[in-house]
Scaffold this active site. Sequence first.
Site, short mmCIF file in Angstrom:
data_model
loop_
_atom_site.label_atom_id
_atom_site.label_comp_id
_atom_site.label_asym_id
_atom_site.label_seq_id
_atom_site.Cartn_x
_atom_site.Cartn_y
_atom_site.Cartn_z
CD GLU A 86 -0.07 -8.09 -12.73
OE1 GLU A 86 -1.03 -8.75 -12.29
OE2 GLU A 86 0.82 -7.61 -11.99
CG HIS B 268 -5.06 -9.72 -13.86
ND1 HIS B 268 -3.99 -8.91 -13.55
CD2 HIS B 268 -5.67 -10.01 -12.67
CE1 HIS B 268 -3.95 -8.72 -12.25
NE2 HIS B 268 -4.95 -9.38 -11.69
CG HIS C 248 -1.06 -3.72 -11.05
ND1 HIS C 248 -2.05 -3.89 -10.10
CD2 HIS C 248 -0.44 -4.92 -11.15
CE1 HIS C 248 -2.02 -5.13 -9.65
NE2 HIS C 248 -1.04 -5.77 -10.27
CG HIS D 171 -5.75 -13.37 -8.03
ND1 HIS D 171 -4.40 -13.12 -7.87
CD2 HIS D 171 -6.16 -12.54 -9.02
CE1 HIS D 171 -4.03 -12.18 -8.72
NE2 HIS D 171 -5.09 -11.80 -9.41
CG HIS E 14 1.42 -12.57 -11.74
ND1 HIS E 14 1.09 -11.23 -11.64
CD2 HIS E 14 2.66 -12.69 -11.22
CE1 HIS E 14 2.09 -10.58 -11.08
NE2 HIS E 14 3.06 -11.44 -10.83
CG ASP F 190 -7.79 -8.36 -10.33
OD1 ASP F 190 -7.32 -9.49 -10.11
OD2 ASP F 190 -7.15 -7.32 -10.09
NE ARG G 193 -3.54 -2.44 -0.13
CZ ARG G 193 -4.25 -2.77 -1.21
NH1 ARG G 193 -4.28 -1.97 -2.25
NH2 ARG G 193 -4.89 -3.91 -1.25
CG ASP H 155 -2.83 -12.20 -13.13
OD1 ASP H 155 -3.84 -12.92 -13.21
OD2 ASP H 155 -2.32 -11.87 -12.05
CG HIS I 280 3.89 -6.92 -7.72
ND1 HIS I 280 3.30 -5.67 -7.77
CD2 HIS I 280 3.05 -7.75 -8.38
CE1 HIS I 280 2.15 -5.75 -8.42
NE2 HIS I 280 1.97 -7.01 -8.82
CD GLU J 82 0.20 -12.07 -8.32
OE1 GLU J 82 0.95 -11.10 -8.09
OE2 GLU J 82 -0.75 -11.99 -9.11
CE1 TYR K 28 -1.13 -5.57 -6.10
CE2 TYR K 28 -1.70 -5.64 -3.77
CZ TYR K 28 -1.39 -6.29 -4.95
OH TYR K 28 -1.33 -7.67 -4.97
#
Length: 277
Positions: free
Chosen positions: A142, A179, A107, A226, A211, A224, A37, A176, A67, A256, A70
């Site tokens: 991604e 995704h 992203h 998972h 992913h 989205d 975050r 992904d 990664h 993930e 976000y």
Amino acid sequence: MLNIGCHLSAAKGYMNMGKEAKSIDANTFQFFTRNPRGGKAKAIDEQDVKSFLEFMKENNFSQILAHAPYTLNACSNKEETREFALNTMADDLRRMEYTPNQLYNFHPGSHVGQGVEIGIDFIVKQLNTVLTPDMTTTVLLETMAGKGTEIGRSFEELKEILDGVKLDNKMGVCMDTCHIYDGGYDIVNDLDGVLDEFDRIIGLDRLKAIHMNDSKNPFASHKDRHEKIGEGSIGFDTMVKIINHPKLQGIPILLETPNELDGYKKEIQMLRKSYTM
């Protein structure tokens, strides 16, 4: 060789992640460069990194994947958010050079109503600012599910970003599975067709990581969410087709899925048993 791993916590350092990965029969892993975050990154322990690089060689690890958080949105409509994204990525890429020749995924972001073209322009400007000729890291865009105003919902959008980057040899794509399936690419019934389309628009040489996630939602839902391998709408058979596809060999595969370490171990064992190449 099947290069497969999962997402691990970087809190205890690189060597801890390497040992955790080996304990579940993984030979790669993914981690957040900092709190997902946002926030300040933990200081690099150079001895820990040195030990880890030796560990990677000794245990035949493939490339690992860092990664971005976000909160990184390079195409926000707020200047301060774009500045945060720029500074965070620049710092991350400097830190990545402690582990040379690895992968860094982010992203593309959400244009929040400005429009796709304006959003792509912001992303390209950021990449042209932070990428340097001497960096060894490959930066990955991604593929996204297309919820809200996400950019990267189509191969064409990713290609437009790649075309605008001056140092395009430093760029690649992370595909992904959740995704792209949620985004409308039918990997269940037409995996070959999806890969052919990716190759035609972007080029399979750009595909640097996968992913691997099942999906809680149906095809083309743009949600989205998972799911564990084999427990969603994509299904285990499709995952087996992916790991055994001749055009995808050697590419690092990162799970993930909503799991703890023992759950990842089970999924890795399932996939390794199904690997026939």
